[in-house]
Scaffold this motif. Structure first.
Motif, mmCIF file in Angstrom:
data_model
loop_
_atom_site.group_PDB
_atom_site.id
_atom_site.type_symbol
_atom_site.label_atom_id
_atom_site.label_comp_id
_atom_site.label_asym_id
_atom_site.label_seq_id
_atom_site.Cartn_x
_atom_site.Cartn_y
_atom_site.Cartn_z
ATOM 1 N N LEU A 142 0.833 -1.215 0.000
ATOM 2 C CA LEU A 142 0.000 0.000 0.000
ATOM 3 C C LEU A 142 0.873 1.273 0.000
ATOM 4 O O LEU A 142 0.559 2.251 -0.677
ATOM 5 C CB LEU A 142 -0.931 -0.007 1.208
ATOM 6 C CG LEU A 142 -2.160 -0.914 1.077
ATOM 7 C CD1 LEU A 142 -2.927 -0.985 2.389
ATOM 8 C CD2 LEU A 142 -3.075 -0.437 -0.032
ATOM 9 N N SER A 143 1.929 1.228 0.786
ATOM 10 C CA SER A 143 2.826 2.399 0.821
ATOM 11 C C SER A 143 3.462 2.636 -0.552
ATOM 12 O O SER A 143 3.610 3.776 -1.005
ATOM 13 C CB SER A 143 3.911 2.204 1.885
ATOM 14 O OG SER A 143 3.326 2.172 3.174
ATOM 15 N N ALA A 144 3.824 1.517 -1.192
ATOM 16 C CA ALA A 144 4.415 1.662 -2.530
ATOM 17 C C ALA A 144 3.402 2.248 -3.513
ATOM 18 O O ALA A 144 3.728 3.140 -4.299
ATOM 19 C CB ALA A 144 4.919 0.302 -3.027
ATOM 20 N N PHE A 145 2.160 1.736 -3.403
ATOM 21 C CA PHE A 145 1.092 2.274 -4.260
ATOM 22 C C PHE A 145 0.899 3.764 -3.998
ATOM 23 O O PHE A 145 0.707 4.568 -4.908
ATOM 24 C CB PHE A 145 -0.222 1.534 -4.015
ATOM 25 C CG PHE A 145 -0.426 0.372 -4.931
ATOM 26 C CD1 PHE A 145 -0.631 -0.904 -4.417
ATOM 27 C CD2 PHE A 145 -0.419 0.545 -6.305
ATOM 28 C CE1 PHE A 145 -0.823 -1.970 -5.279
ATOM 29 C CE2 PHE A 145 -0.597 -0.538 -7.148
ATOM 30 C CZ PHE A 145 -0.799 -1.786 -6.646
ATOM 31 N N TYR A 146 0.894 4.095 -2.677
ATOM 32 C CA TYR A 146 0.713 5.493 -2.272
ATOM 33 C C TYR A 146 1.814 6.373 -2.861
ATOM 34 O O TYR A 146 1.544 7.463 -3.389
ATOM 35 C CB TYR A 146 0.714 5.598 -0.744
ATOM 36 C CG TYR A 146 0.355 6.984 -0.249
ATOM 37 C CD1 TYR A 146 1.365 7.890 0.105
ATOM 38 C CD2 TYR A 146 -0.978 7.384 -0.109
ATOM 39 C CE1 TYR A 146 1.044 9.149 0.563
ATOM 40 C CE2 TYR A 146 -1.285 8.658 0.344
ATOM 41 C CZ TYR A 146 -0.276 9.532 0.689
ATOM 42 O OH TYR A 146 -0.591 10.787 1.145
ATOM 43 N N GLY A 147 3.055 5.877 -2.763
ATOM 44 C CA GLY A 147 4.171 6.644 -3.311
ATOM 45 C C GLY A 147 4.040 6.830 -4.810
ATOM 46 O O GLY A 147 4.267 7.911 -5.362
ATOM 47 N N LYS A 185 5.604 6.500 3.642
ATOM 48 C CA LYS A 185 6.813 7.090 3.063
ATOM 49 C C LYS A 185 7.500 6.024 2.248
ATOM 50 O O LYS A 185 7.566 4.866 2.656
ATOM 51 C CB LYS A 185 7.744 7.560 4.186
ATOM 52 C CG LYS A 185 7.388 8.919 4.718
ATOM 53 C CD LYS A 185 8.465 9.386 5.677
ATOM 54 C CE LYS A 185 8.038 10.736 6.234
ATOM 55 N NZ LYS A 185 8.993 11.204 7.216
ATOM 56 N N VAL A 186 7.993 6.444 1.151
ATOM 57 C CA VAL A 186 8.725 5.518 0.280
ATOM 58 C C VAL A 186 10.137 6.058 0.123
ATOM 59 O O VAL A 186 10.323 7.240 -0.162
ATOM 60 C CB VAL A 186 8.042 5.404 -1.099
ATOM 61 C CG1 VAL A 186 8.818 4.462 -1.996
ATOM 62 C CG2 VAL A 186 6.621 4.936 -0.932
ATOM 63 N N TYR A 187 11.044 5.179 0.321
ATOM 64 C CA TYR A 187 12.444 5.582 0.179
ATOM 65 C C TYR A 187 12.976 5.035 -1.129
ATOM 66 O O TYR A 187 12.908 3.823 -1.373
ATOM 67 C CB TYR A 187 13.291 5.068 1.334
ATOM 68 C CG TYR A 187 12.839 5.663 2.643
ATOM 69 C CD1 TYR A 187 11.931 4.964 3.469
ATOM 70 C CD2 TYR A 187 13.280 6.917 3.064
ATOM 71 C CE1 TYR A 187 11.499 5.534 4.658
ATOM 72 C CE2 TYR A 187 12.857 7.468 4.246
ATOM 73 C CZ TYR A 187 11.965 6.783 5.041
ATOM 74 O OH TYR A 187 11.533 7.329 6.211
ATOM 75 N N TRP A 188 13.425 5.956 -1.973
ATOM 76 C CA TRP A 188 13.903 5.556 -3.309
ATOM 77 C C TRP A 188 15.401 5.260 -3.255
ATOM 78 O O TRP A 188 16.156 5.935 -2.621
ATOM 79 C CB TRP A 188 13.631 6.704 -4.308
ATOM 80 C CG TRP A 188 12.193 7.121 -4.337
ATOM 81 C CD1 TRP A 188 11.671 8.274 -3.908
ATOM 82 C CD2 TRP A 188 11.080 6.350 -4.764
ATOM 83 N NE1 TRP A 188 10.311 8.317 -4.058
ATOM 84 C CE2 TRP A 188 9.910 7.118 -4.585
ATOM 85 C CE3 TRP A 188 10.940 5.054 -5.305
ATOM 86 C CZ2 TRP A 188 8.648 6.686 -4.920
ATOM 87 C CZ3 TRP A 188 9.668 4.651 -5.631
ATOM 88 C CH2 TRP A 188 8.528 5.443 -5.438
ATOM 89 N N PHE A 189 15.705 4.231 -3.932
ATOM 90 C CA PHE A 189 17.120 3.852 -4.029
ATOM 91 C C PHE A 189 17.629 4.069 -5.436
ATOM 92 O O PHE A 189 16.912 3.879 -6.389
ATOM 93 C CB PHE A 189 17.322 2.379 -3.649
ATOM 94 C CG PHE A 189 16.981 2.108 -2.232
ATOM 95 C CD1 PHE A 189 15.700 1.675 -1.885
ATOM 96 C CD2 PHE A 189 17.914 2.322 -1.216
ATOM 97 C CE1 PHE A 189 15.394 1.444 -0.553
ATOM 98 C CE2 PHE A 189 17.582 2.082 0.101
ATOM 99 C CZ PHE A 189 16.320 1.638 0.446
#
Lengths: 189, 184
Positions: A142-147, A185-189
């Protein structure tokens, strides 16, 4: 002819001839003579057209010509400056546009990454029977979708898919009483 | 140069073109002026007036010029006539030259300045008008006796004898004072 006359009746000596040749050299009158002569010829009607050389033009004509030349070069300079400035501005705008595009591309890439994150999380959810782990996976998805939706909205605030995703996730968060509201929150790498 | 002269002359005759005149003026005036100056033996301002009158006459009669001689010779011929006209006017105002006096050396030479000579140009300048014209035309400008005779309205024989007398006078003036005293 007597002897004296015979002696005198001779051609010049070589030295005398050289002296005479030197005498035949040109002499130059005053410079004004040419103009005076031309004026006289005009007065007599012997010169038809007054083809004044441009460097003989009177001073007023010189000033006028100089002013016209200055004006011409000024306008030329303005034209050049405007064109150069326009070209520079165009370059700046193009660079800005390029930056916007690059920024947009990075956003799309981030969106794609978020989508992959979500799919990975969902895949993990499907194969996992542990409720706690399933809950964590669900939250991650869900967080990934949100991001991803957030990124989409940034690209296009009116994007219907992004808007529904965000609305759906936020609605879900409200309906989960007692549960600590997750930090999306999504942390991008 | 001759072809260019023809072109300038043609343009001047047909159109009265000022630029054509200026080309001819600049090409031929230095020689014309030197000739006039020597013939009239006058001030430079007088020579310039004669040169101006010469060009006026030349341009007015240019349509009659048939290229039977060079333009330079034709122009100098007009210059000679204008110079003689000037000398006639001057003679009416001044005493005429005495050819006998001109046979004698210059006073300063007779006063015993050993080795002192008049230079050639000054000696020619001291000639009478008639002698001077012929000597300048023949020995300096290179005219033939036939051309001189045609321009001055005299016979070739007269031209030759005048030249002979002119040269004799110049040589007398060029002799140093010592020589003069010995001969006398």
């Amino acid at each position: 002819m007597n002897r004296e006359e015979c002696i005198q009746d001779r051609e010049w000596t070589e030295e005398e001839k050289r002296a005479l040749i030197r005498l035949a050299g040109e002499r130059h009158p005053s410079r004004s003579l040419e103009e005076r002569t031309v004026r006289r010829l005009r007065q007599e009607g012997l010169l038809a057209n007054r083809s004044v050389r441009w460097w003989h033009a009177p001073r007023v004509a010189w000033i006028g010509a100089a002013a016209a030349a200055a004006g011409f070069f000024f306008l030329l300079g303005v034209q050049f400056g405007q064109r150069w400035g326009a070209e520079t501005t165009a370059e700046l705008l193009t660079a800005q546009h390029r930056d916007d595009i690059r920024s947009a591309e990075s956003r799309v890439q981030a969106t794609g990454s978020a989508y992959v994150e979500a799919m990975t999380a969902l895949a993990a959810l499907a194969s996992n029977r542990d409720p706690q782990e399933m809950g964590q996976a669900r939250e991650a998805a869900l967080s990934a979708f949100y991001g991803a939706a957030t990124q989409l909205v940034a690209l296009d605030p009116n994007d219907p898919v992004a808007v529904r995703l965000l609305q759906g996730i936020e609605e879900f968060d409200k309906r989960s009483p007692g549960e600590k509201k997750p930090e999306r929150k999504v942390y991008w790498f | 140069m001759k072809n260019r002269d023809r072109e300038w002359v043609r343009t001047l005759v047909e159109n009265g073109d000022e630029r054509a005149f200026r080309h001819l003026y600049r090409a031929y005036t230095p020689r014309l002026y030197g000739f006039v100056l020597r013939v009239i033996r006058g001030a430079e301002s007088d020579a310039e007036d004669v040169v101006q009158d010469t060009w006026l006459k030349a341009v007015a009669n240019l349509h009659r010029f048939r290229w039977e001689s060079s333009f330079s010779t034709w122009l100098i011929g007009i210059g000679l006539n204008q110079s003689r006209e000037f000398l006639r006017r001057r003679a009416r105002l001044q005493p005429t030259d005495n050819p006998v006096v001109d046979l004698l050396p210059a006073p300063q030479v007779r006063q015993g300045e050993p080795g002192k000579r008049l230079d050639l140009e000054r000696a020619i300048g001291r000639l009478s008008d008639g002698y001077r014209q012929i000597l300048v035309m023949h020995d300096i400008e290179g005219w033939t006796h036939r051309e001189i005779a045609e321009n001055l309205g005299i016979s070739e024989g007269t031209s030759k004898s005048q030249l002979f007398n002119a040269r004799r006078q110049v040589r007398a003036m060029l002799r140093p004072a010592v020589e003069v005293e010995v001969l006398s």
